[in-house]
Design a protein around this motif. Structure first.
Motif, PDB file in Angstrom:
ATOM      1  N   ASP A 272       0.862  -1.176   0.000  1.00  0.00           N
ATOM      2  CA  ASP A 272       0.000   0.000   0.000  1.00  0.00           C
ATOM      3  C   ASP A 272       0.905   1.234   0.000  1.00  0.00           C
ATOM      4  OD1 ASP A 272      -1.936   1.906   0.271  1.00  0.00           O
ATOM      5  OD2 ASP A 272      -2.692   1.217   2.209  1.00  0.00           O
ATOM      6  N   ASP A 314      -2.780   2.054  -6.212  1.00  0.00           N
ATOM      7  CA  ASP A 314      -1.610   1.197  -6.432  1.00  0.00           C
ATOM      8  C   ASP A 314      -1.474   0.122  -5.358  1.00  0.00           C
ATOM      9  OD1 ASP A 314       0.605   0.269  -7.760  1.00  0.00           O
ATOM     10  OD2 ASP A 314       1.991   1.707  -6.867  1.00  0.00           O
ATOM     11  N   ILE A 315      -2.594  -0.353  -4.833  1.00  0.00           N
ATOM     12  CA  ILE A 315      -2.584  -1.371  -3.785  1.00  0.00           C
ATOM     13  C   ILE A 315      -2.390  -2.747  -4.402  1.00  0.00           C
ATOM     14  CG2 ILE A 315      -4.018  -2.515  -2.036  1.00  0.00           C
ATOM     15  CD1 ILE A 315      -5.342   0.163  -1.510  1.00  0.00           C
ATOM     16  N   LEU A 334     -12.086   0.120  -8.342  1.00  0.00           N
ATOM     17  CA  LEU A 334     -10.733  -0.342  -8.032  1.00  0.00           C
ATOM     18  C   LEU A 334      -9.766  -0.029  -9.161  1.00  0.00           C
ATOM     19  CD1 LEU A 334     -11.510  -3.878  -6.566  1.00  0.00           C
ATOM     20  CD2 LEU A 334     -11.282  -1.725  -5.336  1.00  0.00           C
ATOM     21  N   ASN A 337      -4.976  -0.485  -9.728  1.00  0.00           N
ATOM     22  CA  ASN A 337      -4.301  -1.044  -8.576  1.00  0.00           C
ATOM     23  C   ASN A 337      -3.564  -2.299  -9.022  1.00  0.00           C
ATOM     24  OD1 ASN A 337      -5.092   0.409  -5.865  1.00  0.00           O
ATOM     25  ND2 ASN A 337      -6.953   0.395  -7.114  1.00  0.00           N
ATOM     26  N   ARG A 338      -3.190  -3.109  -8.064  1.00  0.00           N
ATOM     27  CA  ARG A 338      -2.491  -4.362  -8.382  1.00  0.00           C
ATOM     28  C   ARG A 338      -3.183  -5.540  -7.704  1.00  0.00           C
ATOM     29  NH1 ARG A 338       3.027  -3.470  -6.067  1.00  0.00           N
ATOM     30  NH2 ARG A 338       2.053  -1.768  -4.917  1.00  0.00           N
ATOM     31  N   ASN A 361      -6.013  -3.939 -13.332  1.00  0.00           N
ATOM     32  CA  ASN A 361      -5.507  -4.711 -12.208  1.00  0.00           C
ATOM     33  C   ASN A 361      -4.889  -5.994 -12.749  1.00  0.00           C
ATOM     34  OD1 ASN A 361      -6.214  -3.538  -9.356  1.00  0.00           O
ATOM     35  ND2 ASN A 361      -7.996  -3.080 -10.636  1.00  0.00           N
ATOM     36  N   ARG A 629      -6.038   9.523  -8.220  1.00  0.00           N
ATOM     37  CA  ARG A 629      -7.197   9.070  -7.473  1.00  0.00           C
ATOM     38  C   ARG A 629      -8.399   9.793  -8.021  1.00  0.00           C
ATOM     39  NH1 ARG A 629      -6.889   6.634  -2.889  1.00  0.00           N
ATOM     40  NH2 ARG A 629      -4.933   7.564  -2.289  1.00  0.00           N
TER      41      ARG A 629
END
Length: 744
Positions: A272, A314-315, A334, A337-338, A361, A629
């Motif tokens: 995170d 980018d979580i 979402l 992100n990853r 993702n 974001r």
């Protein structure tokens, strides 16, 4: 679930269980070897037979050397060893279950060995199942392959993270979750002591494709196998919220359930970088970053979690099944992100879902059918992931406004049910769809944009395309379409962009198509057209950008050679007999101005195609990475478009402050799409001077640099003309999804 058999002659037992293992895998299984004592080479999608033998630890050794249970020298049959056979699907995470309700593992010896193969005789080290007083119920068996041949088997231990912490589960020796044997059902207790074996694959198959399920299993390490695989489909146990020891107090039970879900999600996060979930602690879930609350639809006095927006955070992590507890969520974003793994089935409990954006993702697996269970959903974005297989026909029967499927690994034909879709935007680009464009496409009355770019579609265009009077963008480039343009294309009276480049189209480009009333860009480069109307020649119309390069047009520059043209033009396709366009097909006819010729009358210089320059606003290539974001949902004076009257979506959440802007670069993407802000490529004619200015995107601050330069594609050459973007159409959504085009 498998009941154990006494290990006599292994091949006999296999025959008894062959029906069972066939059912587990299904028709896509091309591995004809069913014995765990025979060698085989596997590929993704095959079934692979593996055996599990239970006996004493010493029973698996001969002269201090461990042998495979297939080796008759061990004499396991005489030692009353127990055998279970399984046939999981290669590279899918599977839960193998051994029924112990009428079987005591300690009576067989208390140790378990996984085995398969003959030449390599792969077998795991004996794993302890029970010490007499406790029974271990969760195991992970990892199988390593090289070029599709099994090389190694081993048990992996994740410690006690998955212990529930209740009275029926304890941490044994600090390494394993176990249940007191006295509490097992076999001994009159109420505890489920069935042995759960999570199977994972690693290495490469016989086609040298990577086997990745072991990576996904490691990401699930903190979960109880029984809970994670409840009903064998990633659903939630009915009593899951009561298995969590909560010391916090909550304003209502719905916020309590949301707390359980969000805490499970936080545990499923492994990276995170912006500390987005840093304040995800305590009972005040409405204050969590990216979590938005609103009054409940059925009781305005009760606050509930109505939306989640983690766009651009980018979580890295996965989606736990506990997310199904947040049944009031209507917006789930979402983007960028990853997150990896699958979309859990438990999300089918989110009956108010209205916008679902999982784009950009690392999700895998088949099409997430859970989205078909949401009655109010309007917006589905699955772009830039690794979903594969077929797209279900039911998707196009739902009342959706936007369907984004591009940049995945979907295969098979496009369902005929496409024509039943109410969507205004549908993208199939950059997948592996094959076959025809369904004739039912003409029934899509709400359609504004349809993108077929870069697939394996072919045949002639169906004449029904001409019924799409409301379409603004039609892109069928980089496919294998053949034949001539149907005259029905003159029915595209609202079209602004047509891109049919990179195909095998022949014949004449008619005058009336080039004079469509709203046309601003027509790209038919990289085909085999050998005639065109005067108005189709680049530069003939100042207000329309045209590109005719790399065709077979006489007296035009940058065309194919006579030899190259003859190969295709000498074999004309009769579209009236083509299965993709048969019935009612009326081909284009040349005007008097320029007659087609079979090949250029004289050899034409065949220059190298211009260096590829990505189109700045190609809707299918547009990267979801645009904002670090996305802004929070708007205030009440800009409401979200309402779903059908029988199920209302919650109002835009207003109780949480918007997350702070992030100034870090965007997250890495596997294969970054073309940059958004790159300069336009050179064109052969002046840019169009549209009388109606094209709307620009909303003035949203962009804090991140543009995505990285894309890798050079080696597939069909792209058209070289600029792709002009149409004005805004469709709905405006509360939290902007990855932009299909500016203003959307």
């Amino acid at each position: 679930m498998v009941k154990l058999a006494t290990l006599g002659k292994v091949t006999t037992t296999i025959m008894l269980l062959m029906v069972m293992v066939d059912v587990l895998v299904g028709a896509s299984d091309n591995n004809v070897v069913y014995s765990p004592c025979s060698d085989t080479e596997i590929s993704k999608g095959d079934g692979f037979t593996v055996g599990v033998a239970i006996s004493s630890k010493e029973a698996f050794f001969l002269d201090q050397i461990q042998l495979s249970p297939c080796d008759s020298r061990l004499g396991l049959a005489a030692k009353m060893a127990q055998l279970a056979l399984f046939r999981p699907k290669v590279d899918e995470i599977s839960l193998l279950s051994i029924d112990t309700s009428k079987f005591n593992p300690s009576e067989a010896g208390g140790h378990m060995v996984g085995f398969a193969g003959s030449k390599y005789a792969a077998r795991s080290y004996p794993a302890k199942v029970t010490d007499g007083s406790h029974t271990i119920t969760s195991f992970t068996l990892v199988m390593e392959f090289q070029r599709g041949v099994l090389q190694n088997l081993f048990w992996n231990n994740f410690g006690c993270d998955s212990c529930k912490g209740g009275s029926s589960s304890v941490c044994l020796n600090g390494t394993d979750c176990a249940v007191p044997t006295a509490k097992c059902k076999a001994n009159g207790g109420e505890a489920n002591c069935n042995i759960g074996i999570q199977v994972a694959f690693s290495g490469t198959d016989k086609n040298l494709e990577s086997l990745n399920s072991w990576y996904e299993v490691r990401n699930l390490r903190q979960y109880s196998l029984t809970d994670l695989y409840a009903n064998a489909n990633g659903d939630l146990p009915d009593d899951i919220e009561y298995e969590v020891d909560l010391k916090e107090t909550f304003a209502n039970n719905r916020l309590k359930r949301a707390y359980i879900a969000l805490q499970a999600w936080k545990k499923a996060v492994y990276s995170d970088p912006f500390n987005t979930t840093g304040n995800w602690h305590g009972p005040h879930v409405c204050g969590y970053t990216g979590v938005f609350c609103a009054p409940a639809l059925d009781d305005p006095s009760v606050a509930v979690v109505a939306g989640v927006d983690l766009n651009g955070a980018d979580i890295a992590g996965h989606l736990p099944v506990e997310l199904g507890l947040m049944t009031d969520v209507a917006m789930f974003h979402l983007n960028s992100n990853r997150f990896c793994g699958i979309i859990p089935k438990s999300l089918d409990r989110l009956k108010l879902m209205y916008e679902f954006d999982a784009s950009n993702n690392r999700f895998v697996g088949p099409f997430p059918s859970v989205v078909l269970s949401w009655p109010a959903v309007k917006f589905i974005d699955l772009r830039f992931n690794d979903f594969e297989g077929q797209v279900p026909p039911q998707l196009f029967k739902k009342d959706l406004d936007a369907i984004f499927l591009n940049n995945n690994r979907f295969t098979s034909t496009i369902p005929e049910s496409l024509g039943e879709s109410s969507a205004s935007v549908v993208t199939f680009a950059h997948n592996k769809f094959n076959g025809c464009v369904p004739k039912s496409i003409g029934n899509m009355k709400n359609l504004n944009e349809i993108i077929f770019k870069d697939n394996r579609l072919g045949g002639c265009f169906p004449s029904e395309i001409g019924k799409l009077a409301n379409v603004n963008v039609f892109d069928a480039s980089m496919n294998s379409f053949t034949g001539v343009l149907p005259q029905s294309f003159v029915g595209l009276t609202g079209v602004e962009e047509i891109d049919i480049s990179g195909n095998k189209l022949t014949g004449f480009v008619p005058e009336n198509i080039c004079k469509l009333p709203k046309l601003v860009n027509l790209t038919y480069a990289y085909n085999y057209f050998n005639g065109q109307g005067d108005s189709c020649v680049p530069g003939s119309q100042k207000e329309i950008a045209l590109d005719d390069t790399r065709n077979c047009l006489p007296d035009r520059p940058k065309q194919r050679s006579a030899k190259e043209c003859a190969v295709v033009i000498s074999r004309p396709v009769d579209c009236s007999k083509d299965k993709c366009a048969s019935g009612g097909y009326s081909p284009s006819t040349p005007s008097k101005s320029k007659q087609p010729s079979p090949v250029p009358s004289r050899p034409v210089h065949n220059p190298q195609p211009p260096k590829e320059s990505p189109k700045p606003n190609d809707p299918s290539d547009q990267s979801p990475v645009k904002f670090k974001r996305s802004p929070p949902p708007p205030q009440p004076h800009h409401p979200v478009v309402s779903p059908p009257s029988h199920i209302q979506s919650p109002p835009p959440p207003v109780y949480s402050p918007p997350p702070p802007p992030i100034h870090s670069p965007p997250p890495p993407v596997h294969s970054p799409p073309p940059p958004v802000h790159s300069p336009p490529p050179p064109v052969l004619s002046p840019p169009p001077q549209s009388s109606t200015p094209i709307q620009s995107p909303p003035q949203t601050p962009v804090n991140s640099p543009p995505p990285r330069t894309p890798t050079q594609t080696t597939e069909a050459p792209p058209p070289s003309d600029e792709f002009i973007i149409p004005p805004f159409v469709g709905h405006q959504y509360a939290s902007p999804p990855p932009p299909m085009f500016p203003g959307y």
